[in-house]
Design a protein around this motif. Structure first.
Motif, PDB file in Angstrom:
ATOM      1  N   MET A   1       0.843  -1.185   0.000  1.00 40.76           N
ATOM      2  CA  MET A   1       0.000   0.000   0.000  1.00 40.76           C
ATOM      3  C   MET A   1       0.886   1.245   0.000  1.00 40.76           C
ATOM      4  SD  MET A   1      -2.835   1.051   2.811  1.00 40.76           S
ATOM      5  CE  MET A   1      -3.892   2.406   2.511  1.00 40.76           C
ATOM      6  N   GLU A   2       0.583   2.171  -0.888  1.00 42.58           N
ATOM      7  CA  GLU A   2       1.349   3.405  -0.953  1.00 42.58           C
ATOM      8  C   GLU A   2       1.048   4.293   0.242  1.00 42.58           C
ATOM      9  OE1 GLU A   2       1.322   5.585  -4.572  1.00 42.58           O
ATOM     10  OE2 GLU A   2       1.351   3.771  -5.787  1.00 42.58           O
ATOM     11  N   LYS A   3       2.078   4.943   0.727  1.00 42.56           N
ATOM     12  CA  LYS A   3       1.903   5.860   1.852  1.00 42.56           C
ATOM     13  C   LYS A   3       1.513   7.228   1.323  1.00 42.56           C
ATOM     14  CE  LYS A   3       4.322   3.209   5.021  1.00 42.56           C
ATOM     15  NZ  LYS A   3       4.887   3.137   6.299  1.00 42.56           N
ATOM     16  N   PRO A   4       0.740   7.980   2.106  1.00 44.78           N
ATOM     17  CA  PRO A   4       0.264   9.289   1.642  1.00 44.78           C
ATOM     18  C   PRO A   4       1.338  10.368   1.729  1.00 44.78           C
ATOM     19  CG  PRO A   4      -0.614   8.818   3.827  1.00 44.78           C
ATOM     20  CD  PRO A   4       0.141   7.588   3.381  1.00 44.78           C
ATOM     21  N   LEU A   5       1.095  11.423   0.958  1.00 47.76           N
ATOM     22  CA  LEU A   5       1.999  12.570   0.866  1.00 47.76           C
ATOM     23  C   LEU A   5       1.946  13.421   2.131  1.00 47.76           C
ATOM     24  CD1 LEU A   5       3.845  14.482  -0.811  1.00 47.76           C
ATOM     25  CD2 LEU A   5       1.733  15.472  -1.765  1.00 47.76           C
ATOM     26  N   ILE A   6       3.134  13.798   2.596  1.00 42.41           N
ATOM     27  CA  ILE A   6       3.290  14.688   3.751  1.00 42.41           C
ATOM     28  C   ILE A   6       3.991  15.955   3.262  1.00 42.41           C
ATOM     29  CG2 ILE A   6       4.258  14.950   6.070  1.00 42.41           C
ATOM     30  CD1 ILE A   6       2.279  12.560   5.784  1.00 42.41           C
ATOM     31  N   ALA A   7       3.454  17.119   3.614  1.00 39.88           N
ATOM     32  CA  ALA A   7       4.078  18.409   3.263  1.00 39.88           C
ATOM     33  C   ALA A   7       4.527  19.097   4.545  1.00 39.88           C
ATOM     34  CB  ALA A   7       3.086  19.292   2.509  1.00 39.88           C
ATOM     35  N   ILE A   8       5.766  19.600   4.523  1.00 39.70           N
ATOM     36  CA  ILE A   8       6.335  20.207   5.732  1.00 39.70           C
ATOM     37  C   ILE A   8       7.034  21.512   5.365  1.00 39.70           C
ATOM     38  CG2 ILE A   8       7.848  19.882   7.727  1.00 39.70           C
ATOM     39  CD1 ILE A   8       7.809  16.838   7.063  1.00 39.70           C
ATOM     40  N   THR A   9       6.645  22.598   6.032  1.00 44.46           N
ATOM     41  CA  THR A   9       7.375  23.856   5.887  1.00 44.46           C
ATOM     42  C   THR A   9       8.434  23.935   6.986  1.00 44.46           C
ATOM     43  OG1 THR A   9       5.924  25.189   7.309  1.00 44.46           O
ATOM     44  CG2 THR A   9       5.312  25.008   4.982  1.00 44.46           C
ATOM     45  N   GLY A  10       9.453  24.736   6.752  1.00 44.05           N
ATOM     46  CA  GLY A  10      10.517  24.884   7.744  1.00 44.05           C
ATOM     47  C   GLY A  10      11.244  23.582   7.997  1.00 44.05           C
ATOM     48  N   SER A  11      11.366  22.759   6.965  1.00 41.40           N
ATOM     49  CA  SER A  11      11.919  21.419   7.156  1.00 41.40           C
ATOM     50  C   SER A  11      13.422  21.352   6.967  1.00 41.40           C
ATOM     51  CB  SER A  11      11.223  20.434   6.215  1.00 41.40           C
ATOM     52  OG  SER A  11      11.194  20.915   4.904  1.00 41.40           O
ATOM     53  N   ASN A  12      14.085  22.503   6.805  1.00 40.61           N
ATOM     54  CA  ASN A  12      15.528  22.471   6.597  1.00 40.61           C
ATOM     55  C   ASN A  12      16.346  22.445   7.886  1.00 40.61           C
ATOM     56  OD1 ASN A  12      14.690  25.484   5.233  1.00 40.61           O
ATOM     57  ND2 ASN A  12      15.684  25.508   7.206  1.00 40.61           N
ATOM     58  N   SER A  13      15.712  22.626   9.043  1.00 42.35           N
ATOM     59  CA  SER A  13      16.463  22.564  10.301  1.00 42.35           C
ATOM     60  C   SER A  13      15.503  22.368  11.473  1.00 42.35           C
ATOM     61  CB  SER A  13      17.290  23.846  10.512  1.00 42.35           C
ATOM     62  OG  SER A  13      16.429  24.971  10.642  1.00 42.35           O
ATOM     63  N   GLY A  14      16.072  22.074  12.621  1.00 46.31           N
ATOM     64  CA  GLY A  14      15.311  22.006  13.867  1.00 46.31           C
ATOM     65  C   GLY A  14      14.176  21.007  13.864  1.00 46.31           C
ATOM     66  N   ILE A  15      13.037  21.438  14.413  1.00 46.11           N
ATOM     67  CA  ILE A  15      11.864  20.572  14.545  1.00 46.11           C
ATOM     68  C   ILE A  15      11.410  20.057  13.180  1.00 46.11           C
ATOM     69  CG2 ILE A  15       9.415  20.531  15.197  1.00 46.11           C
ATOM     70  CD1 ILE A  15      10.157  22.585  17.414  1.00 46.11           C
ATOM     71  N   GLY A  16      11.366  20.937  12.190  1.00 47.25           N
ATOM     72  CA  GLY A  16      10.917  20.531  10.859  1.00 47.25           C
ATOM     73  C   GLY A  16      11.789  19.444  10.253  1.00 47.25           C
ATOM     74  N   ALA A  17      13.100  19.568  10.410  1.00 47.43           N
ATOM     75  CA  ALA A  17      14.015  18.541   9.886  1.00 47.43           C
ATOM     76  C   ALA A  17      13.829  17.221  10.625  1.00 47.43           C
ATOM     77  CB  ALA A  17      15.463  19.014   9.986  1.00 47.43           C
ATOM     78  N   ALA A  18      13.617  17.287  11.930  1.00 47.76           N
ATOM     79  CA  ALA A  18      13.396  16.063  12.713  1.00 47.76           C
ATOM     80  C   ALA A  18      12.098  15.376  12.295  1.00 47.76           C
ATOM     81  CB  ALA A  18      13.371  16.392  14.203  1.00 47.76           C
ATOM     82  N   ILE A  19      11.054  16.158  12.057  1.00 45.82           N
ATOM     83  CA  ILE A  19       9.782  15.590  11.591  1.00 45.82           C
ATOM     84  C   ILE A  19       9.983  14.957  10.213  1.00 45.82           C
ATOM     85  CG2 ILE A  19       7.437  16.163  10.841  1.00 45.82           C
ATOM     86  CD1 ILE A  19       7.490  18.412  13.004  1.00 45.82           C
ATOM     87  N   ALA A  20      10.695  15.645   9.332  1.00 47.57           N
ATOM     88  CA  ALA A  20      10.952  15.112   7.989  1.00 47.57           C
ATOM     89  C   ALA A  20      11.716  13.794   8.057  1.00 47.57           C
ATOM     90  CB  ALA A  20      11.711  16.138   7.146  1.00 47.57           C
ATOM     91  N   ARG A  21      12.704  13.705   8.941  1.00 49.06           N
ATOM     92  CA  ARG A  21      13.463  12.451   9.079  1.00 49.06           C
ATOM     93  C   ARG A  21      12.557  11.306   9.521  1.00 49.06           C
ATOM     94  NH1 ARG A  21      17.453  16.029  10.681  1.00 49.06           N
ATOM     95  NH2 ARG A  21      16.935  15.892  12.889  1.00 49.06           N
ATOM     96  N   GLN A  22      11.630  11.589  10.437  1.00 51.70           N
ATOM     97  CA  GLN A  22      10.711  10.547  10.908  1.00 51.70           C
ATOM     98  C   GLN A  22       9.821  10.041   9.777  1.00 51.70           C
ATOM     99  OE1 GLN A  22      10.386   9.025  14.020  1.00 51.70           O
ATOM    100  NE2 GLN A  22      12.357  10.007  14.363  1.00 51.70           N
ATOM    101  N   PHE A  23       9.241  10.959   9.011  1.00 50.27           N
ATOM    102  CA  PHE A  23       8.387  10.541   7.896  1.00 50.27           C
ATOM    103  C   PHE A  23       9.204   9.870   6.796  1.00 50.27           C
ATOM    104  CE2 PHE A  23       5.146  13.440   9.690  1.00 50.27           C
ATOM    105  CZ  PHE A  23       4.084  12.546   9.709  1.00 50.27           C
ATOM    106  N   HIS A  24      10.441  10.317   6.612  1.00 50.54           N
ATOM    107  CA  HIS A  24      11.350   9.658   5.656  1.00 50.54           C
ATOM    108  C   HIS A  24      11.564   8.212   6.072  1.00 50.54           C
ATOM    109  CE1 HIS A  24      15.500   8.399   4.556  1.00 50.54           C
ATOM    110  NE2 HIS A  24      15.140   8.876   3.381  1.00 50.54           N
ATOM    111  N   ASP A  25      11.861   7.997   7.359  1.00 56.17           N
ATOM    112  CA  ASP A  25      12.105   6.639   7.857  1.00 56.17           C
ATOM    113  C   ASP A  25      10.871   5.749   7.725  1.00 56.17           C
ATOM    114  OD1 ASP A  25      14.678   7.428   8.457  1.00 56.17           O
ATOM    115  OD2 ASP A  25      14.329   7.622  10.616  1.00 56.17           O
TER     116      ASP A  25
END
Length: 173
Positions: A1-25
């Motif tokens: 099953m394909e996973k849905p799209l996640i959009a994140i602003t401010g994802s280049n550092s800090g909290i946003g980057a940590a959230i992006a890493r989690q969804f990436h994993d």
């Protein structure tokens, strides 16, 4: 099953980057938006669209969402994480400073919600998460513009939450 799209602003550092890493994993396709493109590409996820942009510019924001949706389907979760805090005495703050904070702290979530809310309501599914600062709920010395812009963002989000309360679209901070 394909996973849905996640959009994140401010994802280049800090909290946003940590959230992006989690969804990436977790293997989600993502739209990452921020002001430092090289940091956005650092995740090295083949199912990611990275866009450097000024999130205060609604047309660029909307275009990035539309591009990502054309590749990966509708945004299932929008995480509005962009914000800034420029601390200084109110007598030294310029209109430019106020506008910068209002754009980053308030207009970010407005543009993010407007880019995805209507389709989410039509599908009766989706989540919008607005990452805010404590400055939206209390005052801090030498942070008038930051407190004001974050309070506006929190109030805006609460009003939208009330508006969509009867749907299965979730709006939280």
């Amino acid at each position: 099953m394909e996973k849905p799209l996640i959009a994140i602003t401010g994802s280049n550092s800090g909290i946003g980057a940590a959230i992006a890493r989690q969804f990436h994993d977790l293997g989600h396709p993502m739209l990452l938006m921020g002001n430092r493109l090289e940091h956005l590409h650092a995740l090295d996820n083949p199912d990611t669209i990275c866009r450097k942009m000024d999130i205060a510019k609604k047309t660029a924001f909307t275009a990035a969402v539309e591009e990502a949706e054309s590749h990966y389907g509708p945004v299932d979760c929008m995480i509005n994480n962009t914000g800034i805090m420029l601390a200084m005495d109110i007598n030294k703050q310029t209109i430019k400073t106020w506008r910068a904070m209002f754009n980053a702290n308030m207009m970010n979530i407005t543009h993010g919600m407007q880019a995805v809310l209507k389709p989410m309501l039509k599908r009766n599914h989706g989540s919008i998460i607005n990452v805010g600062a404590v400055a939206g709920s209390r005052t801090l010395i030498e942070h008038a513009a930051c407190c004001g812009s974050n309070f506006a963002a929190q109030t805006n989000q609460n009003a939208v939450g009330d508006q969509i309360a009867q749907s299965d679209v979730h709006n939280t901070s």
